[in-house]
Design a protein around this motif. Structure first.
Motif, PDB file in Angstrom:
ATOM      1  N   GLN A   1       1.118  15.025 -13.341  1.00 21.21           N
ATOM      2  CA  GLN A   1      -0.056  15.704 -13.888  1.00 21.21           C
ATOM      3  C   GLN A   1       0.030  17.205 -13.603  1.00 21.21           C
ATOM      4  O   GLN A   1      -0.265  18.022 -14.462  1.00 21.21           O
ATOM      5  N   LYS A   2       0.477  17.567 -12.402  1.00 23.35           N
ATOM      6  CA  LYS A   2       0.646  18.992 -12.052  1.00 23.35           C
ATOM      7  C   LYS A   2       1.701  19.646 -12.935  1.00 23.35           C
ATOM      8  O   LYS A   2       1.583  20.815 -13.297  1.00 23.35           O
ATOM      9  N   GLY A   3       2.750  18.878 -13.251  1.00 27.17           N
ATOM     10  CA  GLY A   3       3.806  19.402 -14.109  1.00 27.17           C
ATOM     11  C   GLY A   3       3.457  19.321 -15.588  1.00 27.17           C
ATOM     12  O   GLY A   3       4.326  19.493 -16.444  1.00 27.17           O
TER      13      GLY A   3
ATOM     14  N   THR B   1       3.494   5.838  -5.602  1.00 32.81           N
ATOM     15  CA  THR B   1       3.274   5.876  -7.054  1.00 32.81           C
ATOM     16  C   THR B   1       2.190   6.891  -7.406  1.00 32.81           C
ATOM     17  O   THR B   1       2.341   7.661  -8.366  1.00 32.81           O
ATOM     18  N   MET B   2       1.113   6.906  -6.634  1.00 30.20           N
ATOM     19  CA  MET B   2       0.025   7.870  -6.880  1.00 30.20           C
ATOM     20  C   MET B   2       0.556   9.298  -6.735  1.00 30.20           C
ATOM     21  O   MET B   2       0.214  10.178  -7.538  1.00 30.20           O
ATOM     22  N   ASP B   3       1.392   9.533  -5.722  1.00 34.95           N
ATOM     23  CA  ASP B   3       1.971  10.871  -5.524  1.00 34.95           C
ATOM     24  C   ASP B   3       2.809  11.280  -6.734  1.00 34.95           C
ATOM     25  O   ASP B   3       2.722  12.417  -7.206  1.00 34.95           O
ATOM     26  N   LYS B   4       3.630  10.327  -7.241  1.00 37.82           N
ATOM     27  CA  LYS B   4       4.455  10.627  -8.424  1.00 37.82           C
ATOM     28  C   LYS B   4       3.575  10.992  -9.613  1.00 37.82           C
ATOM     29  O   LYS B   4       3.864  11.941 -10.350  1.00 37.82           O
ATOM     30  N   LEU B   5       2.500  10.207  -9.807  1.00 36.12           N
ATOM     31  CA  LEU B   5       1.608  10.451 -10.942  1.00 36.12           C
ATOM     32  C   LEU B   5       0.927  11.821 -10.823  1.00 36.12           C
ATOM     33  O   LEU B   5       0.780  12.534 -11.814  1.00 36.12           O
TER      34      LEU B   5
ATOM     35  N   GLU C   1       2.985  16.819 -17.439  1.00 34.63           N
ATOM     36  CA  GLU C   1       3.616  15.717 -18.179  1.00 34.63           C
ATOM     37  C   GLU C   1       2.565  14.728 -18.683  1.00 34.63           C
ATOM     38  O   GLU C   1       2.754  14.094 -19.711  1.00 34.63           O
ATOM     39  N   ILE C   2       1.479  14.588 -17.897  1.00 37.88           N
ATOM     40  CA  ILE C   2       0.383  13.710 -18.313  1.00 37.88           C
ATOM     41  C   ILE C   2      -0.939  14.460 -18.129  1.00 37.88           C
ATOM     42  O   ILE C   2      -1.024  15.408 -17.355  1.00 37.88           O
ATOM     43  N   THR C   3      -1.975  14.001 -18.854  1.00 36.43           N
ATOM     44  CA  THR C   3      -3.287  14.653 -18.755  1.00 36.43           C
ATOM     45  C   THR C   3      -4.053  14.091 -17.564  1.00 36.43           C
ATOM     46  O   THR C   3      -3.656  13.090 -16.973  1.00 36.43           O
ATOM     47  N   GLU C   4      -5.167  14.737 -17.256  1.00 38.06           N
ATOM     48  CA  GLU C   4      -5.995  14.280 -16.145  1.00 38.06           C
ATOM     49  C   GLU C   4      -6.584  12.895 -16.445  1.00 38.06           C
ATOM     50  O   GLU C   4      -6.718  12.057 -15.563  1.00 38.06           O
ATOM     51  N   ASP C   5      -6.937  12.673 -17.718  1.00 33.41           N
ATOM     52  CA  ASP C   5      -7.467  11.364 -18.117  1.00 33.41           C
ATOM     53  C   ASP C   5      -6.405  10.270 -17.932  1.00 33.41           C
ATOM     54  O   ASP C   5      -6.705   9.175 -17.455  1.00 33.41           O
ATOM     55  N   ASP C   6      -5.163  10.603 -18.318  1.00 38.18           N
ATOM     56  CA  ASP C   6      -4.063   9.645 -18.115  1.00 38.18           C
ATOM     57  C   ASP C   6      -3.900   9.340 -16.633  1.00 38.18           C
ATOM     58  O   ASP C   6      -3.672   8.190 -16.240  1.00 38.18           O
ATOM     59  N   LEU C   7      -4.007  10.392 -15.806  1.00 32.89           N
ATOM     60  CA  LEU C   7      -3.870  10.221 -14.361  1.00 32.89           C
ATOM     61  C   LEU C   7      -4.923   9.255 -13.835  1.00 32.89           C
ATOM     62  O   LEU C   7      -4.604   8.326 -13.097  1.00 32.89           O
ATOM     63  N   LYS C   8      -6.187   9.466 -14.253  1.00 30.30           N
ATOM     64  CA  LYS C   8      -7.284   8.596 -13.801  1.00 30.30           C
ATOM     65  C   LYS C   8      -7.034   7.143 -14.234  1.00 30.30           C
ATOM     66  O   LYS C   8      -7.219   6.206 -13.461  1.00 30.30           O
ATOM     67  N   GLU C   9      -6.598   6.976 -15.478  1.00 33.67           N
ATOM     68  CA  GLU C   9      -6.326   5.637 -16.006  1.00 33.67           C
ATOM     69  C   GLU C   9      -5.191   4.964 -15.228  1.00 33.67           C
ATOM     70  O   GLU C   9      -5.284   3.785 -14.865  1.00 33.67           O
ATOM     71  N   CYS C  10      -4.135   5.718 -14.961  1.00 32.28           N
ATOM     72  CA  CYS C  10      -2.991   5.183 -14.216  1.00 32.28           C
ATOM     73  C   CYS C  10      -3.374   4.823 -12.788  1.00 32.28           C
ATOM     74  O   CYS C  10      -2.938   3.803 -12.251  1.00 32.28           O
TER      75      CYS C  10
ATOM     76  N   ARG D   1       0.833  -1.218   0.000  1.00 29.39           N
ATOM     77  CA  ARG D   1       0.000   0.000   0.000  1.00 29.39           C
ATOM     78  C   ARG D   1       0.863   1.262   0.000  1.00 29.39           C
ATOM     79  O   ARG D   1       0.499   2.266  -0.618  1.00 29.39           O
ATOM     80  N   ASN D   2       1.981   1.213   0.717  1.00 29.63           N
ATOM     81  CA  ASN D   2       2.894   2.367   0.715  1.00 29.63           C
ATOM     82  C   ASN D   2       3.445   2.609  -0.690  1.00 29.63           C
ATOM     83  O   ASN D   2       3.590   3.755  -1.122  1.00 29.63           O
ATOM     84  N   THR D   3       3.740   1.525  -1.396  1.00 30.26           N
ATOM     85  CA  THR D   3       4.211   1.639  -2.780  1.00 30.26           C
ATOM     86  C   THR D   3       3.129   2.284  -3.642  1.00 30.26           C
ATOM     87  O   THR D   3       3.422   3.149  -4.468  1.00 30.26           O
TER      88      THR D   3
END
Length: 184
Positions: free
Chosen positions: A142-144, A134-138, A146-155, A128-130
């Protein structure tokens, strides 16, 4: 993005493998060479694993035979086993060391089952910590922009599924080991 998810999968896999190693070192009433994996012998000033100093084999269902390659290390190996927490007194006949695994009592089985559950829960926490990392990195990606909001949701969905799958694997491993321990 894929690299981040693959890294998470790799970390979760390592956690599951570490759990398997912990389970292998739990004494289940049958002779298992993995019990000696954590036993270190002070050999010429260096801590050395028993399996690097001797041939370890199962002669009968409940007897483990340790035959050192260097006969002078017999006493050192015996002393290391006595000092370890495996709870078996070694017998030395001058050539080999024998470890006779006693039948487990009902209380000891229940105690081991609790230990197994604890290890399983610790493994799930690591998984769960992993997921959280990972969610924090994603989210940072998204904030930077690098990826779209849709990509974020999918990831996020992929990472959650990965977490659920690994937690299910942990539950299965715990159930299997508990069944092995409780079988008389």
């Amino acid at each position: 993005m894929k690299d981040t998810i693959n890294a998470a999968k790799e970390k979760m896999n390592k956690s599951l493998n570490a759990l398997g190693n912990e389970f292998a070192s739990i004494r289940a009433g049958r002779a298992n060479p993995a019990v000696l994996d954590k036993v270190m012998v002070d050999y010429y000033g260096a801590p050395t694993p028993v399996n690097q100093m001797a041939a370890v084999s199962v002669s009968e269902a409940r007897i483990l035979v340790i035959q050192p390659w260097d006969k002078s290390s017999l006493k050192l190996i015996e002393k290391a086993i006595q000092a370890s927490d495996i709870g078996i007194t070694p017998t030395n006949d001058g050539n080999v060391i024998r470890l006779a695994f006693p039948q487990l009592t009902e209380d000891r089985r229940k105690e081991l089952a609790k230990t197994i559950k604890k290890y399983g829960e610790e493994c799930k926490v690591t998984i769960r910590n992993t997921r959280r990392d990972t969610m924090d990195k994603l989210k940072k990606m998204q904030k930077g922009s690098e990826i779209t909001e849709d990509d974020l949701k999918e990831c996020e969905k992929k990472v959650q599924k990965l977490t659920d799958d690994f937690c299910a694997d942990v539950d299965k491993a715990v159930a299997d080991k508990e069944k092995e321990i409780m079988t008389v």
